[in-house]
Design an enzyme around this catalytic site. Sequence first.
Site, PDB file in Angstrom:
ATOM      1  N   ASP A 291      45.306  40.166  37.578  1.00  0.00           N
ATOM      2  CA  ASP A 291      44.600  41.256  37.357  1.00  0.00           C
ATOM      3  C   ASP A 291      47.001  41.863  37.339  1.00  0.00           C
ATOM      4  OD1 ASP A 291      44.428  43.884  36.165  1.00  0.00           O
ATOM      5  OD2 ASP A 291      43.543  44.421  38.234  1.00  0.00           O
ATOM      6  N   GLY A 292      46.608  43.070  36.012  1.00  0.00           N
ATOM      7  CA  GLY A 292      47.772  43.192  35.911  1.00  0.00           C
ATOM      8  C   GLY A 292      48.806  42.742  34.688  1.00  0.00           C
ATOM      9  N   ASN A 293      48.066  42.211  34.021  1.00  0.00           N
ATOM     10  CA  ASN A 293      48.483  41.592  32.515  1.00  0.00           C
ATOM     11  C   ASN A 293      49.230  42.892  31.720  1.00  0.00           C
ATOM     12  OD1 ASN A 293      47.743  39.589  33.412  1.00  0.00           O
ATOM     13  ND2 ASN A 293      47.023  38.700  31.897  1.00  0.00           N
ATOM     14  N   GLY A 294      48.250  43.735  31.893  1.00  0.00           N
ATOM     15  CA  GLY A 294      48.778  45.525  30.839  1.00  0.00           C
ATOM     16  C   GLY A 294      49.504  45.786  31.247  1.00  0.00           C
TER      17      GLY A 294
ATOM     18  N   ARG B  46      50.020  45.468  25.086  1.00  0.00           N
ATOM     19  CA  ARG B  46      49.323  44.984  26.664  1.00  0.00           C
ATOM     20  C   ARG B  46      49.048  43.384  25.915  1.00  0.00           C
ATOM     21  NH1 ARG B  46      46.273  47.856  30.012  1.00  0.00           N
ATOM     22  NH2 ARG B  46      44.827  46.182  30.474  1.00  0.00           N
TER      23      ARG B  46
ATOM     24  N   HIS C  82      48.934  39.646  28.044  1.00  0.00           N
ATOM     25  CA  HIS C  82      47.926  38.601  28.856  1.00  0.00           C
ATOM     26  C   HIS C  82      48.657  37.119  28.013  1.00  0.00           C
ATOM     27  CE1 HIS C  82      44.223  41.512  28.955  1.00  0.00           C
ATOM     28  NE2 HIS C  82      45.077  42.056  27.825  1.00  0.00           N
TER      29      HIS C  82
ATOM     30  N   GLU D 239      32.376  44.362  32.058  1.00  0.00           N
ATOM     31  CA  GLU D 239      32.534  45.354  32.617  1.00  0.00           C
ATOM     32  C   GLU D 239      33.812  45.952  30.581  1.00  0.00           C
ATOM     33  OE1 GLU D 239      32.352  44.371  34.695  1.00  0.00           O
ATOM     34  OE2 GLU D 239      30.541  45.090  35.343  1.00  0.00           O
TER      35      GLU D 239
ATOM     36  N   TRP E 214      34.355  44.203  28.149  1.00  0.00           N
ATOM     37  CA  TRP E 214      33.886  44.259  26.361  1.00  0.00           C
ATOM     38  C   TRP E 214      34.559  45.223  26.256  1.00  0.00           C
ATOM     39  CZ3 TRP E 214      32.999  40.008  23.817  1.00  0.00           C
ATOM     40  CH2 TRP E 214      33.217  39.008  23.981  1.00  0.00           C
TER      41      TRP E 214
ATOM     42  N   LEU F  51      40.714  17.888  39.957  1.00  0.00           N
ATOM     43  CA  LEU F  51      39.687  19.581  39.929  1.00  0.00           C
ATOM     44  C   LEU F  51      39.259  20.207  39.078  1.00  0.00           C
ATOM     45  CD1 LEU F  51      41.553  22.420  41.135  1.00  0.00           C
ATOM     46  CD2 LEU F  51      42.446  21.676  39.022  1.00  0.00           C
TER      47      LEU F  51
ATOM     48  N   ARG G  95      40.152  45.894  44.700  1.00  0.00           N
ATOM     49  CA  ARG G  95      39.240  46.306  44.955  1.00  0.00           C
ATOM     50  C   ARG G  95      37.899  44.275  44.320  1.00  0.00           C
ATOM     51  NH1 ARG G  95      40.928  50.632  41.807  1.00  0.00           N
ATOM     52  NH2 ARG G  95      41.457  49.019  39.796  1.00  0.00           N
TER      53      ARG G  95
ATOM     54  N   GLU H 159      38.053  34.151  52.613  1.00  0.00           N
ATOM     55  CA  GLU H 159      38.939  35.527  52.742  1.00  0.00           C
ATOM     56  C   GLU H 159      39.359  35.819  51.962  1.00  0.00           C
ATOM     57  OE1 GLU H 159      39.882  35.654  56.394  1.00  0.00           O
ATOM     58  OE2 GLU H 159      38.405  34.292  56.813  1.00  0.00           O
TER      59      GLU H 159
END
Length: 240
Positions: free
Chosen positions: A16-19, A29, A33, A63, A65, A127, A193, A206
């Site tokens: 999260d946090g690209n924008g 934005r 990405h 969401e 979308w 991996l 969240r 964790e």
Amino acid sequence: MENIGKVPVHVSIIMDGNGRWAGERGLDRSAGHIEGVESVRACTEAAVEYGVKYLSLYAFSEENWGRPKGEVSSLMSLMFKSMLGELQNFMDNGIRFMVLGHRDRLDSSLNEAIDACMEKTASNSRLTLIIFLSYSGKWDIMQAARRYAEDVLRHPDKADELLEMEPDGFSRYLVTAGIPDPDLIIRTSGEMRLSNYLLWQAAYSELLFSDVLWPDFRKREFAEALEAYSKRDRRYGKVK
Ligand code: IPE
Ligand code: IPE
Ligand code: MG
């Protein structure tokens, strides 16, 4: 590479946090990405180096979308291009690639490319890199429940056995069937969240929240997260 005590088998990241990263630089934005793909590459490399067996990344939620059409299509084409661009790297480094989520909502051309990439890398075993695309935890539980109900109806002879199933049995209906639950879930950008991610699978994960924005989350930050994990005491409800 530092020596890390207890290495998690499965690390999962809510990227999260690209924008905000782009906004801080006066950029669109989409620039955030694009830069975020470099962090995916860095964390994948680090996961291989530290011996993590599963790295999963929340790339696009159900969401998401609801974002502007232009952002959605640029994210989808970035997914397409990055996946094809990384294919050789996956082969060279023994990386099995998977995309999990509500795949019916993706374009058929993207779905075909994903299938081809998954098939080509299927027997790589160093991996497993999982991209959660068009995914939500509630959707996953619903689709699992639907398939479970179908099994009960279709196999009356096995109905009693199915209805007595333990949670581990039900896990086999989730899209993550066969994949161990995440030991560590990291969310970047300071948000605390789950945003509808791995709701079932996160039962005993964790959690680690980092203030670093995803495009700035690289090998050092990944190593620090592993270090923090190695100091956690997992009790699973028991007394030690
Ligand atoms: C994460 O970055 C990428 C996706 C959710 C697709 P965001 O696009 O959510 O960036 P912020 O949270 O607006 O900074
Ligand atoms: C969560 O990020 C989804 C992904 C990282 C793919 P969001 O930016 O969509 O989440 P909210 O809206 O802040 O909860
Ligand atoms: Mg966000």
